[in-house]
Write a protein that holds these residues in place. Structure first.
Motif, PDB file in Angstrom:
ATOM      1  N   HIS A   1       0.832  -1.202   0.000  1.00 43.37           N
ATOM      2  CA  HIS A   1       0.000   0.000   0.000  1.00 43.37           C
ATOM      3  C   HIS A   1       0.870   1.257   0.000  1.00 43.37           C
ATOM      4  O   HIS A   1       1.222   1.759   1.068  1.00 43.37           O
ATOM      5  CB  HIS A   1      -0.915   0.012   1.217  1.00 43.37           C
ATOM      6  CG  HIS A   1      -1.673  -1.254   1.379  1.00 43.37           C
ATOM      7  ND1 HIS A   1      -2.622  -1.671   0.480  1.00 43.37           N
ATOM      8  CD2 HIS A   1      -1.591  -2.232   2.307  1.00 43.37           C
ATOM      9  CE1 HIS A   1      -3.100  -2.834   0.856  1.00 43.37           C
ATOM     10  NE2 HIS A   1      -2.487  -3.198   1.965  1.00 43.37           N
TER      11      HIS A   1
ATOM     12  N   GLN B   1      -3.309   7.305   0.507  1.00 43.10           N
ATOM     13  CA  GLN B   1      -2.823   5.940   0.711  1.00 43.10           C
ATOM     14  C   GLN B   1      -3.705   4.950  -0.019  1.00 43.10           C
ATOM     15  O   GLN B   1      -4.929   5.068  -0.029  1.00 43.10           O
ATOM     16  CB  GLN B   1      -2.780   5.564   2.184  1.00 43.10           C
ATOM     17  CG  GLN B   1      -2.267   4.146   2.355  1.00 43.10           C
ATOM     18  CD  GLN B   1      -1.850   3.820   3.766  1.00 43.10           C
ATOM     19  OE1 GLN B   1      -2.096   4.568   4.692  1.00 43.10           O
ATOM     20  NE2 GLN B   1      -1.197   2.689   3.922  1.00 43.10           N
ATOM     21  N   LYS B   2      -3.044   3.970  -0.631  1.00 41.20           N
ATOM     22  CA  LYS B   2      -3.766   2.875  -1.263  1.00 41.20           C
ATOM     23  C   LYS B   2      -4.345   2.010  -0.152  1.00 41.20           C
ATOM     24  O   LYS B   2      -3.710   1.789   0.860  1.00 41.20           O
ATOM     25  CB  LYS B   2      -2.837   2.043  -2.137  1.00 41.20           C
ATOM     26  CG  LYS B   2      -3.566   0.998  -2.957  1.00 41.20           C
ATOM     27  CD  LYS B   2      -2.630   0.355  -3.939  1.00 41.20           C
ATOM     28  CE  LYS B   2      -3.352  -0.598  -4.846  1.00 41.20           C
ATOM     29  NZ  LYS B   2      -4.068  -1.665  -4.191  1.00 41.20           N
TER      30      LYS B   2
ATOM     31  N   TYR C   1      -7.997   4.161  -3.184  1.00 41.49           N
ATOM     32  CA  TYR C   1      -7.164   5.064  -2.401  1.00 41.49           C
ATOM     33  C   TYR C   1      -8.031   5.870  -1.458  1.00 41.49           C
ATOM     34  O   TYR C   1      -9.225   6.053  -1.689  1.00 41.49           O
ATOM     35  CB  TYR C   1      -6.399   6.027  -3.315  1.00 41.49           C
ATOM     36  CG  TYR C   1      -5.364   5.345  -4.178  1.00 41.49           C
ATOM     37  CD1 TYR C   1      -4.038   5.299  -3.778  1.00 41.49           C
ATOM     38  CD2 TYR C   1      -5.711   4.743  -5.375  1.00 41.49           C
ATOM     39  CE1 TYR C   1      -3.084   4.659  -4.565  1.00 41.49           C
ATOM     40  CE2 TYR C   1      -4.769   4.112  -6.166  1.00 41.49           C
ATOM     41  CZ  TYR C   1      -3.461   4.078  -5.749  1.00 41.49           C
ATOM     42  OH  TYR C   1      -2.527   3.439  -6.523  1.00 41.49           O
TER      43      TYR C   1
END
Length: 194
Positions: free
Chosen positions: A136, A153-154, A163
């Protein structure tokens, strides 16, 4: 618009498309990249029917190693630029987003080792299919003083990109619009990772 924003790439689409919803689940942006263009071109709409265009993002050159992407509103008025720094992005993704009002944010990858692991694992049979669920990447948007403004953030997802965009400082008006469009462009460029 209420943060955090949830960004989801459309699963089956010929050209990359992104749905952006806010914390209440309301669709705020629908991003569509034009296919078969020499210079990258992205249109941001207010709805999935693509009836109301909000923004246009266009590359300044054919090759995007050090490209600048100009962001304009629906009337064609420039509101910002996002620049990709090619050499600096080899180890750690690095972008700059500049709004027309002078706001300058630096976007950098939080942990460059995620890029290395993703490069190693994504080509392995079976393991590569699940690498996106475990890896991530996160991107930090900081201002000139180093203050964290936003974090992208993924989040875990199989077979698609998802995301989360968290705001750590208040941005309003054109500055917020330029920053969000810059983030969308960055995610289109970085979507194959993690």
């Amino acid at each position: 618009m209420h943060f955090p924003l949830q960004v989801a790439f459309k699963r089956i689409a010929l050209s990359p498309q992104i749905r952006v919803t806010d914390a209440r689940g309301t669709l705020t942006h629908y991003v569509k990249q034009k296919l078969f263009k020499l210079k990258e071109s992205v249109t941001v709409f207010a709805d999935e029917a693509q009836a109301r265009r909000l923004f246009e993002i266009r590359a300044d050159r054919v090759l995007d190693f050090n490209a600048a992407y100009r962001i304009a509103d629906a009337a064609g008025k420039p509101i910002g630029v996002v620049r990709r720094h090619g050499m600096r992005s080899l180890w750690r993704a690095h972008y700059e987003i500049q709004a027309a009002d002078g706001l300058l944010l630096t976007v950098s990858e939080e942990n460059p080792w995620i890029k290395v692991l993703d490069g190693l694992l994504s080509d392995l049979p079976i393991i590569g299919l699940f690498a996106g669920y475990w890896l991530h990447p996160a991107y930090l948007l900081t201002d000139r003083s180093g203050t964290l403004v936003m974090r992208v953030q993924k989040v875990p997802a199989l077979m698609e990109g998802r995301y989360r965009i968290d705001a750590h400082a208040a941005l309003d008006g054109e500055a917020r619009d330029a920053v969000l469009q810059g983030i969308f462009m960055m995610l289109l460029l970085e979507r194959t990772r993690g």
